[in-house]
Design a protein around this motif. Structure first.
Motif, PDB file in Angstrom:
ATOM      1  N   ARG A   1       0.865  -1.186   0.000  1.00 56.61           N
ATOM      2  CA  ARG A   1       0.000   0.000   0.000  1.00 56.61           C
ATOM      3  C   ARG A   1       0.896   1.230   0.000  1.00 56.61           C
ATOM      4  NH1 ARG A   1      -2.594  -0.208   5.761  1.00 56.61           N
ATOM      5  NH2 ARG A   1      -0.681  -1.210   6.448  1.00 56.61           N
TER       6      ARG A   1
ATOM      7  N   GLN B   1       2.722   9.302  -0.654  1.00 58.60           N
ATOM      8  CA  GLN B   1       2.826   8.718  -1.995  1.00 58.60           C
ATOM      9  C   GLN B   1       1.460   8.781  -2.688  1.00 58.60           C
ATOM     10  OE1 GLN B   1       4.361   4.880  -0.684  1.00 58.60           O
ATOM     11  NE2 GLN B   1       6.342   5.326  -1.639  1.00 58.60           N
TER      12      GLN B   1
ATOM     13  N   ALA C   1      14.883   8.023   1.841  1.00 59.21           N
ATOM     14  CA  ALA C   1      14.298   6.683   1.761  1.00 59.21           C
ATOM     15  C   ALA C   1      12.822   6.648   2.164  1.00 59.21           C
ATOM     16  CB  ALA C   1      15.091   5.702   2.616  1.00 59.21           C
ATOM     17  N   SER C   2      12.087   7.702   1.820  1.00 53.22           N
ATOM     18  CA  SER C   2      10.656   7.726   2.139  1.00 53.22           C
ATOM     19  C   SER C   2       9.822   7.207   0.981  1.00 53.22           C
ATOM     20  CB  SER C   2      10.230   9.144   2.501  1.00 53.22           C
ATOM     21  OG  SER C   2      10.541  10.026   1.444  1.00 53.22           O
ATOM     22  N   GLY C   3      10.465   6.636  -0.026  1.00 51.56           N
ATOM     23  CA  GLY C   3       9.711   6.037  -1.132  1.00 51.56           C
ATOM     24  C   GLY C   3       9.326   7.033  -2.207  1.00 51.56           C
ATOM     25  N   LYS C   4      10.252   7.956  -2.497  1.00 50.52           N
ATOM     26  CA  LYS C   4       9.923   8.979  -3.492  1.00 50.52           C
ATOM     27  C   LYS C   4       9.867   8.394  -4.909  1.00 50.52           C
ATOM     28  CE  LYS C   4      13.163  11.859  -1.863  1.00 50.52           C
ATOM     29  NZ  LYS C   4      13.424  11.552  -0.457  1.00 50.52           N
ATOM     30  N   SER C   5      10.687   7.349  -5.157  1.00 48.17           N
ATOM     31  CA  SER C   5      10.733   6.817  -6.532  1.00 48.17           C
ATOM     32  C   SER C   5       9.354   6.391  -7.018  1.00 48.17           C
ATOM     33  CB  SER C   5      11.659   5.613  -6.656  1.00 48.17           C
ATOM     34  OG  SER C   5      12.665   5.661  -5.711  1.00 48.17           O
TER      35      SER C   5
HETATM   36  N1  ATP Z   1       4.600   2.265   0.568  1.00 50.96           N
HETATM   37  C1  ATP Z   1       5.690   1.586   0.890  1.00 50.96           C
HETATM   38  N2  ATP Z   1       5.656   0.603   1.786  1.00 50.96           N
HETATM   39  C2  ATP Z   1       6.772  -0.079   2.129  1.00 50.96           C
HETATM   40  N3  ATP Z   1       7.997   0.139   1.591  1.00 50.96           N
HETATM   41  C3  ATP Z   1       8.094   1.119   0.686  1.00 50.96           C
HETATM   42  C4  ATP Z   1       6.964   1.887   0.281  1.00 50.96           C
HETATM   43  N4  ATP Z   1       7.376   2.785  -0.628  1.00 50.96           N
HETATM   44  C5  ATP Z   1       8.704   2.602  -0.811  1.00 50.96           C
HETATM   45  N5  ATP Z   1       9.143   1.595  -0.024  1.00 50.96           N
HETATM   46  C6  ATP Z   1      10.543   1.105   0.077  1.00 50.96           C
HETATM   47  O1  ATP Z   1      11.338   2.133   0.666  1.00 50.96           O
HETATM   48  C7  ATP Z   1      12.672   2.084   0.164  1.00 50.96           C
HETATM   49  C8  ATP Z   1      13.130   3.475  -0.238  1.00 50.96           C
HETATM   50  O2  ATP Z   1      12.427   3.898  -1.356  1.00 50.96           O
HETATM   51  P1  ATP Z   1      13.042   4.958  -2.374  1.00 50.96           P
HETATM   52  O3  ATP Z   1      14.396   4.545  -2.790  1.00 50.96           O
HETATM   53  O4  ATP Z   1      12.016   5.220  -3.404  1.00 50.96           O
HETATM   54  O5  ATP Z   1      13.154   6.214  -1.413  1.00 50.96           O
HETATM   55  P2  ATP Z   1      13.592   7.680  -1.804  1.00 50.96           P
HETATM   56  O6  ATP Z   1      12.760   8.574  -0.970  1.00 50.96           O
HETATM   57  O7  ATP Z   1      13.575   7.847  -3.272  1.00 50.96           O
HETATM   58  O8  ATP Z   1      15.076   7.674  -1.301  1.00 50.96           O
HETATM   59  P3  ATP Z   1      16.213   8.810  -1.467  1.00 50.96           P
HETATM   60  O9  ATP Z   1      16.024   9.691  -0.304  1.00 50.96           O
HETATM   61  O10 ATP Z   1      17.443   7.987  -1.418  1.00 50.96           O
HETATM   62  O11 ATP Z   1      16.003   9.482  -2.782  1.00 50.96           O
HETATM   63  C9  ATP Z   1      12.658   1.091  -0.985  1.00 50.96           C
HETATM   64  O12 ATP Z   1      13.238  -0.113  -0.535  1.00 50.96           O
HETATM   65  C10 ATP Z   1      11.187   0.898  -1.285  1.00 50.96           C
HETATM   66  O13 ATP Z   1      10.909  -0.392  -1.792  1.00 50.96           O
END
Ligand code: ATP
Length: 785
Positions: free
Chosen positions: A71, A76, A96-100
Motif C-alpha cells: 500500500r 505517496q 528513503a521515504s519512497g519517493k521513486s
Molecule cells: N509504501 C511503501 N511501503 C513499504 N515500503 C516502501 C513503500 N514505498 C517505498 N518503499 C521502500 O522504501 C525504500 C526506499 O524507497 P526509495 O528509494 O524510493 O526512497 P527515496 O525517498 O527515493 O530515497 P532517497 O532519499 O534515497 O532518494 C525502498 O526499498 C522501497 O521499496
C-alpha cells in the motif's frame, strides 16, 4: 532565546545497536568526556498509509505489489493522485521515504495507456549523475518486468555507444538521462528525437535539490529550452520532482522548471529512533598560526569514531567535506584496525573511475564493507539507507544536506546514531554550541537565479540554434532575455533576420555553457612512471589541490605532484609519502564594477553589486597531519585568475573607526578578522558553504575610499549568496559578532576569526577589534520591527 532541550525519553532496552548505547560507548572510550555538547533524540514514527488511487492502472499496482510494496504511504498516494490528474508536483520528504514510486507509477501508467492524437506516450527521467540514472534503470527493469514490452527504457548518457543511442531514439519510451545530455545531445538534435518529444507526457527530475546555485540556474535554462521545444512539437509535459526536504519546495520547483508546481511534504513513511549527537573535538597541545590553540581535526576525530564503530560491527558511513579527508580517514582506519576489519573500510569520492565506485557500492550493500569514508559523491542516488551510524565530519553547509546525510542512518525497526563532528571553524563551533540553530530551524530553500546573465546568455544562443528565437520566447526564459538578445547580436554571437534571432556560427553554442561550473576541462591526474590515470580534478580546484609539490591522496595511497600543466590539463604525480599534508595559499584583489543596491546603516553603508576579483595561488604550506602544525611554506609561480561576480560590502567612516578604538595598527587586523568570521557565518543565512564564497578587506579601498569589507560569490556572474547576505545583513553580522565574542580564545583561533583558506597566513588578525568594529556597524541599523 533560551534553548530548551527535548525532554529525555526513557531508555530502551540496551541492545548492541541501540543508538544511546552506541553513543555512550563512544563517549566513554579513552578520555572523551565532554566532547558531546548536545544530543537530540528524534523518536520513532509509525507509517501512515492510504489506498491506491482508483485511476492508477491495475497492472501498475500489481507490478508495485510484486516488489513488496503493498500500500502507498499517505504522501505517496497524494502525489500519485495529483500526478495522474496532470498536476506538476514536487515530493520533498525524508531520505528513503519512497519517493521513486511517486514518479515511477504515473510514468508506467502513462506508458501503458493508449496513444493520444496518434502520439505514443513517452517519459523522460533526469538524474544529476550518470550513476543515479544507471541505478534507476536497474529499478525500472525490475519493476516493469511484469509489464512486458509496454515499457522500453534506455539509458542515454556520455558513455552510451552509438548503436544503443540509435535504438533509444527509435524505440525507447522511457529515457533515463541527465541535464548535460539534454543540453548537448537531445535538445540540439531535437529533430531526430521528434517522435519521442511529440509523445512526452512526464519529465521526472530526481534529487532536484541538487539543482541550486549556478548549476541550478543552468539546469533551469536547459529545462526552459526543453519546454520550448516540446511546445514546438505539440506537447506540454507534466513535471514530477523528487527532492530532499527543503523549505518552500513548491516555489523552488516552479523557479527551476518555469511551470507552476504543487508540493507534497507531509511524510507518511515510518522512521526508527535517531540519536543525533553534536561532538566537539578537544584542544590539542599543538599551536597553530600565530600561536593560536588548535583543536583536533574533525577528520582525525571522525576516523577514530569510525574505527570504534566498525570494531563493533556497526555499519557506518563517515561523510566528509573533501576528497582528501575521505582518503585520510580510510588510511587511518586501516592503520588502527586489525587486518580483517581494516579491509572492511574504504574511501569513496568523486574523481574515482566509475567501475571503482560501482564496486564499492556493491561491497557496502553486501556488507563486505563495514565502514566508508565518503564525500557527498555518495549522497546522491546510491541506495545506502539502513546504516547503523552516520558520522558527519564538518557541517555540510546546509541543514538540508545535514538531514539528508543523517537520514541514511536507520534500519527498519531499529534505532540509529548520527554524530556531527565539528571542524575547527567559526560556523561549526557556533553550531555545536547552538543546537537550536540546527534542530529548531527549518531547512533552507534552494537558491537559484535563472536570470543570471552569465547563465542565460549561452542558453539563448543554444536555443536560437535549436529553433530561431522570437520575441514570444523571451517570457519562456527570463525577462532579462529581452535585453540580452541585442547584446549577443552586438557581440556577433546571434544574428537578427526579420523578427527572429539565429545562431549562424560554425561552432556549437552548447560549448559556451559550462553547466557544472567546472571552469573548463578536467585536469587529469596521471602517475608519471606508469602513465596510469588516477582520476580527475576540475580546473578551478587544480590551482589549489594539484599544484607542484601538493600531496595528493588516492584510495589510501599518497602521491606527490611533480608538475602541473594547466595548458595540457595534466598533473603528473609520483607515489611518495612525506610526513605532511599541503594547503595552498592565495591572494586576492577586488574592484567594484557596478553598485545595484545600497543601504545606509547609521554612518556605515552596505552595498550589493558586481565586482572583479583577481586571485592568484602564491605558495603552499606543509602541515603535520592530524595536528595541522605548520612545517614550512613554499613559493609557487601560478597564473592569476579573474572572476567577475557579485558581492556584498560595507564601509566604515573615520568617526566609526575612532569610536571602535581602531588605531591604524589595529584596523587592518580588525577588518580582516571580521571578514573571515563573516564568511564563516554566511552559510547559515545563504544556501552555500564557506568554499563557495570569498572575501577581501582593506583599510582603504580605491573604489570606496574608506575601510571596506567585501564578501563575494565564488562563481562567475554570482550565485545569489552575496545577495542573501545583503538582505539578511542584520542577522548575519549579529551572529558573526556573537560568534567571535563568545569564543574563549585569547586573540583569535580557527573557531572564530582564523580562516583555513586565508591567503595571508591569517595575518594580521585582531579579534577584539573585530568585535568592536561589528558592534559599531550594527549600532547603526534600526532594530527589527
Ligand atoms: N509504501 C511503501 N511501503 C513499504 N515500503 C516502501 C513503500 N514505498 C517505498 N518503499 C521502500 O522504501 C525504500 C526506499 O524507497 P526509495 O528509494 O524510493 O526512497 P527515496 O525517498 O527515493 O530515497 P532517497 O532519499 O534515497 O532518494 C525502498 O526499498 C522501497 O521499496
Amino acid at each position: 532565546m533560551q534553548y530548551e532541550p527535548a525532554p529525555p525519553t526513557p531508555d530502551p532496552p540496551t541492545t548492541r545497536r541501540s543508538p544511546r548505547a552506541m553513543l555512550a560507548r563512544l563517549e566513554s572510550a579513552g578520555d572523551r568526556s565532554g566532547r558531546v555538547t548536545h544530543t537530540e533524540h528524534l523518536p520513532a514514527r509509525a507509517a501512515r498509509y492510504s489506498p491506491w488511487p482508483h485511476r492508477l492502472h491495475p497492472d501498475v499496482v500489481a507490478a508495485v505489489r510484486a516488489q513488496g510494496v503493498d500500500r502507498p504511504y499517505s504522501h505517496q498516494a497524494e502525489a500519485l493522485e495529483r500526478a495522474l490528474a496532470g498536476e506538476s508536483v514536487i515530493v520533498a520528504t525524508g531520505t528513503a521515504s519512497g519517493k521513486s514510486l511517486t514518479y515511477l507509477a504515473p510514468v508506467l501508467h502513462a506508458l501503458l495507456g493508449p496513444p493520444v492524437d496518434g502520439r505514443a506516450p513517452t517519459a523522460l527521467y533526469l538524474a544529476p549523475t550518470k550513476a543515479l540514472a544507471a541505478d534507476q534503470a536497474r529499478a525500472v527493469k525490475e519493476l516493469a518486468a511484469p509489464l512486458g514490452t509496454a515499457v522500453r527504457h534506455a539509458v542515454y548518457d556520455g558513455d552510451t555507444p552509438a548503436e544503443a543511442r540509435a535504438w533509444a531514439r527509435r524505440y525507447a519510451n522511457l529515457l533515463l538521462t541527465n541535464p548535460d545530455m539534454l543540453h548537448r545531445g537531445l535538445l540540439p538534435g531535437h529533430r531526430r528525437w521528434s517522435s519521442f518529444l511529440r509523445g512526452l507526457r512526464y519529465v521526472v527530475i530526481d534529487e532536484s535539490h541538487v539543482y541550486r546555485g549556478v548549476f541550478g540556474s543552468h539546469v533551469a535554462q536547459v529545462l526552459r529550452r526543453l519546454r520550448r521545444l516540446c511546445a514546438h512539437h505539440g506537447t506540454r509535459p507534466v513535471f514530477l520532482l523528487a527532492s530532499a526536504t527543503a523549505a518552500e519546495p513548491g516555489p523552488g520547483a516552479s523557479r527551476l522548471t518555469g511551470v507552476e508546481v504543487g508540493a507534497v511534504t507531509d511524510d507518511g513513511s515510518p522512521r526508527g529512533e535517531l540519536a543525533f549527537a553534536l561532538w566537539e573535538p578537544p584542544l590539542t597541545e599543538a599551536k597553530g598560526e600565530r600561536g593560536a590553540p588548535v583543536r583536533r581535526s574533525a577528520t582525525a576525530e571522525a576516523a577514530e569514531l569510525l574505527c570504534d564503530l566498525v570494531a563493533e560491527e556497526a555499519r557506518t558511513v563517515a561523510f566528509v567535506r573533501s576528497r582528501r579527508a575521505a582518503e585520510l580517514i580510510a588510511l587511518i582506519a586501516r592503520e588502527r584496525l586489525d587486518r580483517r576489519r581494516g579491509e572492511a573500510v574504504s574511501s569513496y569520492r568523486g574523481g574515482y573511475l566509475p567501475e571503482e565506485r560501482r564496486a564499492l557500492e556493491r561491497a557496502l550493500h553486501s556488507g563486505e564493507l563495514l565502514g566508508l569514508a565518503a564525500t557527498n559523491a555518495l549522497e546522491l542516488g546510491v541506495d545506502i539507507a539502513g546504516l547503523d551510524a552516520v558520522l558527519i565530519a564538518g557541517f555540510p553547509g546546509t541543514r538540508a544536506s545535514l538531514w539528508q546525510q543523517a537520514g541514511r542512518a536507520g534500519r527498519a525497526g531499529q534505532g540509529a546514531l548520527a554524530v556531527l563532528v565539528a571542524r575547527d571553524d567559526p560556523l561549526d563551533t557556533y553550531l555545536v554550541h547552538h543546537p537550536e540553530a540546527l534542530f529548531r530551524q527549518p531547512v533552507e530553500a534552494t537558491v537559484l537565479d535563472p536570470g543570471n546573465p552569465y547563465v542565460l546568455a549561452p542558453h539563448l544562443c543554444a536555443a536560437a540554434d535549436e529553433l530561431p528565437l522570437t520575441e514570444a520566447d523571451f517570457s519562456v526564459f527570463d525577462d532579462a532575455a529581452r535585453e540580452l538578445a541585442p547584446k549577443l547580436t552586438a557581440r556577433g554571437l546571434l544574428r537578427r533576420r526579420g523578427a527572429a534571432w539565429y545562431w549562424t556560427r560554425r561552432d556549437r553554442p552548447s560549448d559556451l555553457a559550462d553547466i557544472r561550473g567546472e571552469g573548463g576541462p578536467q585536469v587529469q591526474v596521471v602517475e608519471e612512471s606508469t602513465g596510469r590515470l588516477l582520476g580527475t580534478v576540475d580546473t578551478a580546484a587544480a590551482h589549489t589541490t594539484v599544484h607542484e609539490g601538493a600531496v595528493h591522496l588516492h584510495r589510501g595511497t599518497s602521491f606527490v605532484v611533480r608538475s602541473l600543466d594547466l595548458g595540457d590539463h595534466t598533473a603528473l604525480v609520483e607515489a611518495a609519502a612525506p610526513p605532511w599534508t599541503t594547503s595552498a595559499r592565495d591572494v586576492s584583489e577586488i574592484a567594484v564594477l557596478d553598485t545595484d543596491l545600497t543601504e545606509q546603516w547609521g554612518a556605515s553603508r552596505m552595498y550589493l553589486g558586481s565586482v572583479e576579483v583577481t586571485n592568484q595561488v602564491v605558495s603552499y604550506l606543509r602541515r603535520r597531519p592530524v595536528t595541522g602544525e605548520i612545517l614550512g611554506e613554499i613559493k609557487l609561480d601560478m597564473p592569476p585568475r579573474v572572476l567577475r561576480t557579485r558581492a556584498v560590502w560595507w564601509t566604515l567612516t573615520e568617526d566609526q573607526v575612532d569610536e571602535a578604538r581602531l588605531t591604524p595598527e589595529i584596523l587592518p587586523g580588525a577588518l580582516h578578522a571580521a571578514e573571515h568570521a563573516a564568511i564563516g557565518m554566511l552559510p547559515l543565512f545563504a544556501t552555500c558553504d564557506r568554499w563557495d564564497i570569498g572575501g577581501v578587506s582593506t583599510a582603504l579601498h580605491p573604489d570606496t575610499l574608506l575601510p571596506t569589507i567585501f564578501v563575494h560569490d565564488g562563481h562567475p556572474g554570482g550565485a545569489g549568496f552575496a545577495e542573501r547576505g545583503f538582505h539578511a545583513a542584520r542577522e548575519w553580522l549579529t551572529a558573526t559578532r556573537d560568534a567571535i565574542a563568545a569564543c574563549e580564545c585569547e586573540s583569535g583561533c580557527p573557531s572564530c576569526v582564523q580562516s583555513p583558506k586565508c591567503g595571508n597566513g591569517n595575518d594580521p588578525l585582531h579579534k577584539r577589534g573585530a568585535v568592536r568594529l561589528l558592534t559599531v556597524v550594527l549600532r547603526g541599523i534600526a532594530p527589527p520591527p
